[in-house]
Design an enzyme around this catalytic site. Sequence first.
Site, PDB file in Angstrom:
ATOM      1  N   HIS A   1      43.757  31.554  59.426  1.00 35.12           N
ATOM      2  CA  HIS A   1      42.416  32.138  59.531  1.00 35.12           C
ATOM      3  C   HIS A   1      42.630  33.385  60.396  1.00 35.12           C
ATOM      4  O   HIS A   1      43.771  33.825  60.588  1.00 35.12           O
ATOM      5  CB  HIS A   1      41.502  31.088  60.184  1.00 35.12           C
ATOM      6  CG  HIS A   1      40.037  31.334  60.015  1.00 35.12           C
ATOM      7  ND1 HIS A   1      39.387  32.376  60.624  1.00 35.12           N
ATOM      8  CD2 HIS A   1      39.077  30.648  59.324  1.00 35.12           C
ATOM      9  CE1 HIS A   1      38.095  32.340  60.314  1.00 35.12           C
ATOM     10  NE2 HIS A   1      37.871  31.301  59.508  1.00 35.12           N
TER      11      HIS A   1
ATOM     12  N   TRP B   1      40.919  34.720  66.354  1.00 40.32           N
ATOM     13  CA  TRP B   1      40.066  33.576  66.698  1.00 40.32           C
ATOM     14  C   TRP B   1      40.852  32.282  66.916  1.00 40.32           C
ATOM     15  O   TRP B   1      40.511  31.460  67.747  1.00 40.32           O
ATOM     16  CB  TRP B   1      39.038  33.321  65.579  1.00 40.32           C
ATOM     17  CG  TRP B   1      37.991  34.378  65.428  1.00 40.32           C
ATOM     18  CD1 TRP B   1      37.289  34.979  66.445  1.00 40.32           C
ATOM     19  CD2 TRP B   1      37.514  34.959  64.206  1.00 40.32           C
ATOM     20  NE1 TRP B   1      36.412  35.897  65.910  1.00 40.32           N
ATOM     21  CE2 TRP B   1      36.528  35.904  64.543  1.00 40.32           C
ATOM     22  CE3 TRP B   1      37.826  34.768  62.848  1.00 40.32           C
ATOM     23  CZ2 TRP B   1      35.842  36.660  63.592  1.00 40.32           C
ATOM     24  CZ3 TRP B   1      37.148  35.513  61.898  1.00 40.32           C
ATOM     25  CH2 TRP B   1      36.170  36.443  62.283  1.00 40.32           C
ATOM     26  N   TYR B   2      41.851  32.081  66.076  1.00 37.49           N
ATOM     27  CA  TYR B   2      42.557  30.785  66.105  1.00 37.49           C
ATOM     28  C   TYR B   2      44.025  30.937  66.516  1.00 37.49           C
ATOM     29  O   TYR B   2      44.859  30.090  66.187  1.00 37.49           O
ATOM     30  CB  TYR B   2      42.421  30.084  64.736  1.00 37.49           C
ATOM     31  CG  TYR B   2      40.973  29.755  64.465  1.00 37.49           C
ATOM     32  CD1 TYR B   2      40.380  28.641  65.054  1.00 37.49           C
ATOM     33  CD2 TYR B   2      40.178  30.615  63.710  1.00 37.49           C
ATOM     34  CE1 TYR B   2      39.033  28.374  64.869  1.00 37.49           C
ATOM     35  CE2 TYR B   2      38.821  30.347  63.528  1.00 37.49           C
ATOM     36  CZ  TYR B   2      38.265  29.237  64.108  1.00 37.49           C
ATOM     37  OH  TYR B   2      36.934  28.980  63.934  1.00 37.49           O
TER      38      TYR B   2
ATOM     39  N   TYR C   1      42.663  40.405  61.027  1.00 39.93           N
ATOM     40  CA  TYR C   1      41.431  41.131  60.731  1.00 39.93           C
ATOM     41  C   TYR C   1      41.538  42.542  61.330  1.00 39.93           C
ATOM     42  O   TYR C   1      42.231  42.741  62.345  1.00 39.93           O
ATOM     43  CB  TYR C   1      40.222  40.421  61.346  1.00 39.93           C
ATOM     44  CG  TYR C   1      39.642  39.293  60.506  1.00 39.93           C
ATOM     45  CD1 TYR C   1      40.362  38.129  60.274  1.00 39.93           C
ATOM     46  CD2 TYR C   1      38.350  39.389  59.971  1.00 39.93           C
ATOM     47  CE1 TYR C   1      39.818  37.093  59.523  1.00 39.93           C
ATOM     48  CE2 TYR C   1      37.799  38.354  59.221  1.00 39.93           C
ATOM     49  CZ  TYR C   1      38.542  37.205  58.999  1.00 39.93           C
ATOM     50  OH  TYR C   1      38.006  36.180  58.258  1.00 39.93           O
TER      51      TYR C   1
ATOM     52  N   GLU D   1      40.873  42.519  51.033  1.00 36.42           N
ATOM     53  CA  GLU D   1      39.846  42.489  49.986  1.00 36.42           C
ATOM     54  C   GLU D   1      38.925  43.688  50.076  1.00 36.42           C
ATOM     55  O   GLU D   1      37.859  43.619  50.708  1.00 36.42           O
ATOM     56  CB  GLU D   1      39.018  41.199  50.093  1.00 36.42           C
ATOM     57  CG  GLU D   1      39.803  39.954  49.750  1.00 36.42           C
ATOM     58  CD  GLU D   1      38.939  38.689  49.732  1.00 36.42           C
ATOM     59  OE1 GLU D   1      37.759  38.728  50.148  1.00 36.42           O
ATOM     60  OE2 GLU D   1      39.470  37.648  49.302  1.00 36.42           O
TER      61      GLU D   1
ATOM     62  N   GLU E   1      45.592  34.844  48.410  1.00 32.44           N
ATOM     63  CA  GLU E   1      44.588  33.973  49.031  1.00 32.44           C
ATOM     64  C   GLU E   1      43.859  33.207  47.935  1.00 32.44           C
ATOM     65  O   GLU E   1      43.488  33.773  46.909  1.00 32.44           O
ATOM     66  CB  GLU E   1      43.581  34.830  49.817  1.00 32.44           C
ATOM     67  CG  GLU E   1      42.765  34.030  50.817  1.00 32.44           C
ATOM     68  CD  GLU E   1      41.675  34.875  51.459  1.00 32.44           C
ATOM     69  OE1 GLU E   1      41.988  35.712  52.324  1.00 32.44           O
ATOM     70  OE2 GLU E   1      40.503  34.692  51.068  1.00 32.44           O
TER      71      GLU E   1
ATOM     72  N   GLU F   1      34.367  24.037  58.942  1.00 34.09           N
ATOM     73  CA  GLU F   1      33.989  24.473  57.592  1.00 34.09           C
ATOM     74  C   GLU F   1      34.968  23.842  56.605  1.00 34.09           C
ATOM     75  O   GLU F   1      36.102  23.503  56.962  1.00 34.09           O
ATOM     76  CB  GLU F   1      33.979  26.005  57.464  1.00 34.09           C
ATOM     77  CG  GLU F   1      35.324  26.667  57.680  1.00 34.09           C
ATOM     78  CD  GLU F   1      35.295  28.192  57.505  1.00 34.09           C
ATOM     79  OE1 GLU F   1      34.230  28.758  57.202  1.00 34.09           O
ATOM     80  OE2 GLU F   1      36.354  28.807  57.685  1.00 34.09           O
TER      81      GLU F   1
HETATM   82  C1  IDC Z   1      35.983  33.420  55.899  1.00 28.88           C
HETATM   83  C2  IDC Z   1      36.173  32.294  56.903  1.00 28.88           C
HETATM   84  C3  IDC Z   1      34.917  32.133  57.735  1.00 28.88           C
HETATM   85  C4  IDC Z   1      34.544  33.469  58.342  1.00 28.88           C
HETATM   86  C5  IDC Z   1      34.432  34.541  57.256  1.00 28.88           C
HETATM   87  C6  IDC Z   1      34.145  35.926  57.820  1.00 28.88           C
HETATM   88  O1  IDC Z   1      36.518  31.118  56.230  1.00 28.88           O
HETATM   89  O2  IDC Z   1      35.134  31.175  58.736  1.00 28.88           O
HETATM   90  O3  IDC Z   1      33.294  33.344  59.017  1.00 28.88           O
HETATM   91  O4  IDC Z   1      35.645  34.604  56.557  1.00 28.88           O
HETATM   92  O5  IDC Z   1      35.154  36.351  58.673  1.00 28.88           O
HETATM   93  C7  IDC Z   1      37.736  35.583  51.671  1.00 28.88           C
HETATM   94  C8  IDC Z   1      38.252  36.270  52.876  1.00 28.88           C
HETATM   95  C9  IDC Z   1      38.346  35.339  54.055  1.00 28.88           C
HETATM   96  C10 IDC Z   1      37.145  34.401  54.070  1.00 28.88           C
HETATM   97  C11 IDC Z   1      37.276  33.490  52.848  1.00 28.88           C
HETATM   98  C12 IDC Z   1      36.197  32.396  52.772  1.00 28.88           C
HETATM   99  O6  IDC Z   1      39.493  36.932  52.652  1.00 28.88           O
HETATM  100  O7  IDC Z   1      38.389  36.106  55.226  1.00 28.88           O
HETATM  101  O8  IDC Z   1      37.195  33.609  55.246  1.00 28.88           O
HETATM  102  N1  IDC Z   1      37.231  34.340  51.665  1.00 28.88           N
HETATM  103  O9  IDC Z   1      34.935  32.966  52.755  1.00 28.88           O
HETATM  104  N2  IDC Z   1      37.649  36.075  50.456  1.00 28.88           N
HETATM  105  C13 IDC Z   1      37.040  35.171  49.661  1.00 28.88           C
HETATM  106  C14 IDC Z   1      36.766  34.047  50.426  1.00 28.88           C
END
Ligand code: IDC
Length: 341
Positions: A65, A69-70, A96, A171, A260, A301
């Site tokens: 993640h 944060w983690y 990020y 993305e 991903e 989540e």
């Molecule tokens: C999500 C995390 C969530 C966070 C959100 C915004 O799971 O906890 O709050 O991002 O930062 C993506 C992204 C990925 C997303 C994931 C699920 O690359 O960062 O993580 N997702 O939503 N693209 C499609 C889905």
Amino acid sequence: MKKKVTAIVAAAILVILAIGGVVLFMLLNQPDRKSVSYNGQLRVDGNRIVNQHNEEVQLTGISTHGIQWYGDLYNETSIAELKNEFGINVFRIAMYVNPDDGGYIANRGLKDKVVELVEAAIKLDMYAIIDWHILNDNNPQTYEAEALEFFGEMSEKYGETPNVIYEICNEPNGSDVSWGGNIRPYAEKLVAKIREHAEKAIVIVGTPNWSKAIEQVDPSPLDDKNVAYALHFYAGSENVTLRDEMDHFRSKNLALFVSECGSTDASGQGDLHEDNFKVWIDYLNKNKISWVFWAFSNKDEASSIVTKKYKPGVADDETGLENYLTENGRLLKRTLVPPED
Ligand code: IDC
């Protein structure tokens, strides 16, 4: 006469023992075919990824993640635990970018965490993906100068290291962000920068609409042949139409990398869609498309694969991580290490 027979029998036994020894030695020293020591520098060959022996390869792995944060969850110990539990050979480091998320623009120290995790993957004989995780900062050009500097530094450090794969924009998204208008010009600059030091490394390039609109890419792919294009799917949101697009894309001799994917819907939450996820994975396996799972975290989540009880180092010899996996973690385990009948 008797002596002669005894001598022959003794010689025969010795020969059998010697052959047995050689066979045993070879068995014990079998290369781990998933490892970097075996596969070496990977490269894109048309729509496939091949290793240093020109054999087709498929990487499978897990993504962090947000490391801002983690970060406490991620170190050499925990990556080793994931490797042992799931048999993965690639680890994706999601850094990020957006300052509002506490990303790299607001926190340059994250680079040290990236380096720590790349070094860990190298020690563990695994591939590492350095992911410039743009998301709410939808246009990769917004922080292009910082990206050039960051990847310049990373590729200078790891240009000769076969373990490292560079993912230059997670993305891109937004109706005003297109392949031709934004991502392609950005990618041309980034790839040129990375090539100054890492001539042979694979670069993964994000695609429009959250790395799904690959149909915008195939009329005007990059000139560099050693790139793979990102395709992201979430089993609760994506379906067969996207796989048709992938077939079409690959028929143009361009490579995809699922850097991903998830079993949830695109929010990372809600139900797990195991059946549809399995259909997706069967498709990827059939086509030897590499994939990386979202996400190694203990956030509350559905997409998280470990529980709050998990801490790096808790795995034990008998049960591994069994007692620390969420429902999604167990789903991933069934997928990567199917139980024997
Ligand atoms: C999500 C995390 C969530 C966070 C959100 C915004 O799971 O906890 O709050 O991002 O930062 C993506 C992204 C990925 C997303 C994931 C699920 O690359 O960062 O993580 N997702 O939503 N693209 C499609 C889905």
